[in-house]
Design a protein around this motif. Structure first.
Motif, PDB file in Angstrom:
ATOM      1  N   ASN A   1      33.497  41.787  39.828  1.00 30.20           N
ATOM      2  CA  ASN A   1      34.096  41.286  40.572  1.00 30.20           C
ATOM      3  C   ASN A   1      32.734  41.306  41.487  1.00 30.20           C
ATOM      4  OD1 ASN A   1      35.260  40.079  42.727  1.00 30.20           O
ATOM      5  ND2 ASN A   1      35.464  42.214  43.618  1.00 30.20           N
TER       6      ASN A   1
ATOM      7  N   VAL B   1      37.453  35.540  37.936  1.00 27.70           N
ATOM      8  CA  VAL B   1      37.031  37.110  38.657  1.00 27.70           C
ATOM      9  C   VAL B   1      37.923  37.564  39.441  1.00 27.70           C
ATOM     10  CG1 VAL B   1      35.989  39.428  38.487  1.00 27.70           C
ATOM     11  CG2 VAL B   1      35.191  37.941  37.077  1.00 27.70           C
ATOM     12  N   VAL B   2      37.800  36.861  40.613  1.00 30.36           N
ATOM     13  CA  VAL B   2      38.273  37.043  41.999  1.00 30.36           C
ATOM     14  C   VAL B   2      39.983  37.130  41.868  1.00 30.36           C
ATOM     15  CG1 VAL B   2      37.924  35.874  44.685  1.00 30.36           C
ATOM     16  CG2 VAL B   2      35.614  36.193  43.240  1.00 30.36           C
TER      17      VAL B   2
ATOM     18  N   MET C   1      41.696  39.598  40.449  1.00 27.83           N
ATOM     19  CA  MET C   1      41.475  40.907  41.379  1.00 27.83           C
ATOM     20  C   MET C   1      42.511  41.172  42.161  1.00 27.83           C
ATOM     21  SD  MET C   1      39.240  43.224  39.980  1.00 27.83           S
ATOM     22  CE  MET C   1      38.514  44.378  40.991  1.00 27.83           C
TER      23      MET C   1
END
Length: 272
Positions: free
Chosen positions: A123, A155-156, A159
């Motif tokens: 991230n 990835v964002v 998360m």
């Protein structure tokens, strides 16, 4: 009698309040357009009177003429179509894979704990720095551009969605479990419905990130697309091409964001 008078007063006050809200809404829209028009007029005047270098800064009328020429030749639609296609595919893949991965990590806490440091590092890592490696792996083609857009957003999404899943109200989860509900029922009946706004927020973030990934990929390998138009225009000093591409990218990003906002309103209305 007193109740009727009170109702009339409240209704009048409510009407005044709604009128103020409408006036405020129209005022905001008017100010937005005035700021944009004032900026364009100032830019045009500054270029014509040589307050700024028109060769380096161009001007709105020249950008408009460039757009008309490229549209009539068909080149503009090819570049726009290429970028939109790559962005939508990368955006969709990043959102789907990111959400499914977040579900897996929520489902299995052992895997989540193992992967946590890797997700934190990924991230924080600038994903566009990996673009040259992806191009070496996948080749000089459109797949590389979509892969860069996917890597930029996935990835964002993981998360953001996983954090929403983990912050779901524990009392509601315990209630389902007390009545003998399975983990799938907990997810379907509590976790997922509670995090629909979180998933939509991830979509809003992914719009901009997907555009960033696509443009970076087009800078490096594309033969068409708005990113290619930007890099080619800067190399041959056709500044109107560069600025036109930036304007179109802004419009496309705004349209996609508005589409997601409409989806959000529809989903929230259905939930209510």
């Amino acid at each position: 009698m007193w109740r009727e008078c009170k109702t009339a007063i409240v209704s009048h006050e409510q009407a005044v309040y709604l009128k103020k809200l409408r006036c405020r809404k129209y005022t905001i829209r008017t100010m937005r357009w005035l700021i944009l028009i004032s900026f364009l007029v100032l830019w045009e005047v500054a270029a014509q009177r040589k307050w700024v270098d028109p060769f380096l800064c161009s001007r709105p009328t020249e950008i408009w003429h460039t757009a008309v020429e490229l549209a009539e030749s068909g080149m503009l639609w090819i570049h726009i179509g290429t970028t939109v296609w790559e962005t939508v595919v990368g955006f969709a893949l990043g959102t789907i894979l990111g959400t499914l991965t977040a579900v897996l990590l929520w489902w299995n806490h052992f895997i989540s704990d193992v992967m946590e440091p890797y997700l934190v590092v990924l991230n924080a890592l600038p994903k566009t720095a990996l673009a040259p490696i992806i191009i070496v792996w996948l080749g000089n083609n459109q797949k590389s551009i979509i892969a860069v857009a996917l890597l930029t957003s996935v990835v964002v999404t993981i998360m953001t969605v996983l954090n929403g899943f983990l912050q779901t109200e524990e009392e509601k989860i315990k209630l389902i479990r007390v009545f003998g509900g399975s983990k799938w029922q907990v997810f379907r009946m509590v976790v997922l419905p509670a995090n629909i706004p979180c998933i939509i927020n991830a979509l809003k973030i992914n719009v901009g990130l997907s555009f960033v990934g696509v443009i970076v990929g087009e800078f490096l390998v594309a033969q068409s697309g708005l990113g290619f138009l930007v890099i080619y225009g800067s190399q041959v000093f056709k500044i109107p091409w560069v600025l036109l591409s930036v304007v179109i990218l802004s419009i496309l990003a705004a349209l996609l964001y508005q589409g997601i906002s409409c989806l959000e309103k529809f989903v929230l209305h259905r939930r209510e």
